[in-house]
Design an enzyme around this catalytic site. Structure first.
Site, PDB file in Angstrom:
ATOM      1  N   GLY A   1       0.834  -1.205   0.000  1.00 20.15           N
ATOM      2  CA  GLY A   1       0.000   0.000   0.000  1.00 20.15           C
ATOM      3  C   GLY A   1       0.862   1.245   0.000  1.00 20.15           C
TER       4      GLY A   1
ATOM      5  N   SER B   1      -3.748  -0.944  14.863  1.00 16.19           N
ATOM      6  CA  SER B   1      -4.456   0.257  15.304  1.00 16.19           C
ATOM      7  C   SER B   1      -4.733   0.179  16.794  1.00 16.19           C
ATOM      8  CB  SER B   1      -5.783   0.387  14.547  1.00 16.19           C
ATOM      9  OG  SER B   1      -6.563   1.452  15.068  1.00 16.19           O
TER      10      SER B   1
ATOM     11  N   TYR C   1     -15.004  -1.045  11.256  1.00 18.58           N
ATOM     12  CA  TYR C   1     -13.595  -0.755  10.987  1.00 18.58           C
ATOM     13  C   TYR C   1     -12.734  -1.296  12.124  1.00 18.58           C
ATOM     14  CZ  TYR C   1      -9.152   1.628  10.637  1.00 18.58           C
ATOM     15  OH  TYR C   1      -7.797   1.881  10.595  1.00 18.58           O
TER      16      TYR C   1
ATOM     17  N   LYS D   1      -9.697  -4.293  11.971  1.00 19.92           N
ATOM     18  CA  LYS D   1      -8.305  -4.145  12.405  1.00 19.92           C
ATOM     19  C   LYS D   1      -7.912  -5.207  13.431  1.00 19.92           C
ATOM     20  CE  LYS D   1      -5.867  -1.488  11.094  1.00 19.92           C
ATOM     21  NZ  LYS D   1      -5.005  -1.489   9.874  1.00 19.92           N
TER      22      LYS D   1
ATOM     23  N   PRO E   1      -1.325   2.654  15.887  1.00 19.77           N
ATOM     24  CA  PRO E   1      -1.517   4.101  16.023  1.00 19.77           C
ATOM     25  C   PRO E   1      -2.952   4.485  16.338  1.00 19.77           C
ATOM     26  CG  PRO E   1      -1.389   3.504  13.713  1.00 19.77           C
ATOM     27  CD  PRO E   1      -1.167   2.242  14.491  1.00 19.77           C
TER      28      PRO E   1
ATOM     29  N   SER F   1      -8.671  10.027   7.095  1.00 22.46           N
ATOM     30  CA  SER F   1      -8.187  10.666   8.321  1.00 22.46           C
ATOM     31  C   SER F   1      -8.334  12.181   8.255  1.00 22.46           C
ATOM     32  CB  SER F   1      -6.699  10.343   8.543  1.00 22.46           C
ATOM     33  OG  SER F   1      -6.508   9.042   8.997  1.00 22.46           O
TER      34      SER F   1
END
Length: 352
Positions: free
Chosen positions: A13, A131, A166, A170, A194, A210
């Site tokens: 990515g 995450s 979401y 993760k 993060p 974001s």
């Protein structure tokens, strides 16, 4: 696990928000990068990476790869000792099929990358972009579990395909990673977890989900009032550095929560107003929780989300990442200020 910096590093990515900074920093440090993208020849999406490679000692090679395709990462991984897997969809609102749009790509993508690591003999370490939502589902979980702050020891057990999909994607992807790594001994596995990643983008400021958070604070979307919610924030540049440190710090291990500070949305507004003045359609107040709860469906959120996140404190103990990787965080005021300034420079935001 000692990683040889003369060998190429695979970044999946590679044209993503965090990944672009990872690629930029690696190239500037003289490290060769293999970056996977969906469309290598689409300069509108990869031009910033090509620009980042100009004048650096590192060599950039772009590879086409599809998260859902078995074997898609084998070619790009050849000769790499370090793999940094960042590719995963980030969508919060407007989902039609959360399983198909979020969970499958996150889980299957991680599985495909790690299966490739098992096939490619050169791989010694994989760093995964996880995450903070792998450790919690809703802010209320901190109270329910009797915690003063979340640590790497916790796991998200309250999210699902129907609630916080979401977050569920993760934690599901990270768990798959840890399951696969236990089945072999040749390469090790490290995660960076993060919070909400903010800060300047290497592409146009509107390109990442974001980045919409800051825009909504200034464009009138939330002018009538912001929810009393805390957000765990980390600078995109710090998140990128964390991945690189995790890759090249020989003794590094485990999960790493990466949060500079948890701040309320109202605090963000005051921080931005102090730097940029009153010429924007800032929120006028903190909205009562009942109002937020009632209006949640109209804003694209569930009332369950409002009930479990509005008004609940959110804290993270990030001492481990500072000890294990030596990472120091930028203050949130610098992060959101740089972020907002880029939006102005790009014309994404304009004073009223």
């Amino acid at each position: 696990m000692q990683i040889d910096k003369t060998k190429p590093v695979l970044v999946t990515g590679g044209n993503g928000y965090i990944a672009s900074w990872i690629v930029k920093y690696l190239l500037a440090d003289g490290v060769d990068v293999h970056a996977t993208v969906r469309e290598p020849n689409n300069t509108a999406k990869t031009g910033h990476l090509l620009k980042a490679a100009e004048g650096t000692r590192g060599k950039l090679t772009l590879f086409k790869a599809d998260l859902l395709k078995d074997g898609a990462f084998d070619a790009a991984m050849q000769g790499c000792e370090l793999v940094i897997h960042t590719a995963s969809p980030f969508v919060i609102k407007g989902l039609k099929d959360a399983q198909k749009e979020l969970v499958d790509p996150a889980v299957m993508g991680t599985r495909n990358v790690l299966d490739a690591a098992n096939r490619v003999a050169s791989v010694k370490r994989v760093v995964l972009t996880a995450s903070v939502v792998s450790v919690y589902g809703d802010a209320q979980d901190m109270h329910t579990q009797g915690l003063k702050a979340f640590t790497e020891a916790q796991w998200n057990t309250t999210s699902s395909v129907s609630h916080q999909p979401y977050n569920y994607s993760k934690v599901a992807a990270e768990k798959v990673g840890w399951d696969i790594v236990k089945q072999q001994t040749r390469w090790d596995f490290i995660t960076i977890n993060p919070g909400l990643v903010l800060g300047p983008s290497l592409t146009t400021a509107s390109d990442s989900t974001s980045l919409s958070t800051i825009k909504e604070l200034a464009d009138g979307t939330l002018q009538t009032g912001v929810p009393n919610m805390e957000i765990a924030i980390v600078d995109v540049r710090d998140a990128a550095r964390a991945h690189i440190l995790a890759g090249f710090t020989a003794e590094a291990s485990g999960r790493h929560l990466a949060v500079s500070e948890s701040v309320t949305m109202w605090q963000l507004v005051q921080t931005l107003k102090a730097r940029f003045g009153s010429g924007y359609r800032w929120p006028k107040m903190v909205a009562p929780k009942l109002v937020v709860w009632l209006m949640a469906p109209m804003a694209g959120y569930s009332r369950r989300f409002a009930a479990r996140n509005v008004g609940w404190p959110l804290r993270f103990d990030c001492s481990y990442i500072q000890k294990d990787l030596g990472l120091k965080f930028r203050p949130v005021a610098e992060t959101v200020g740089d972020h907002f300034q880029q939006m102005l420079d790009d014309g994404v935001l304009k004073p009223r």
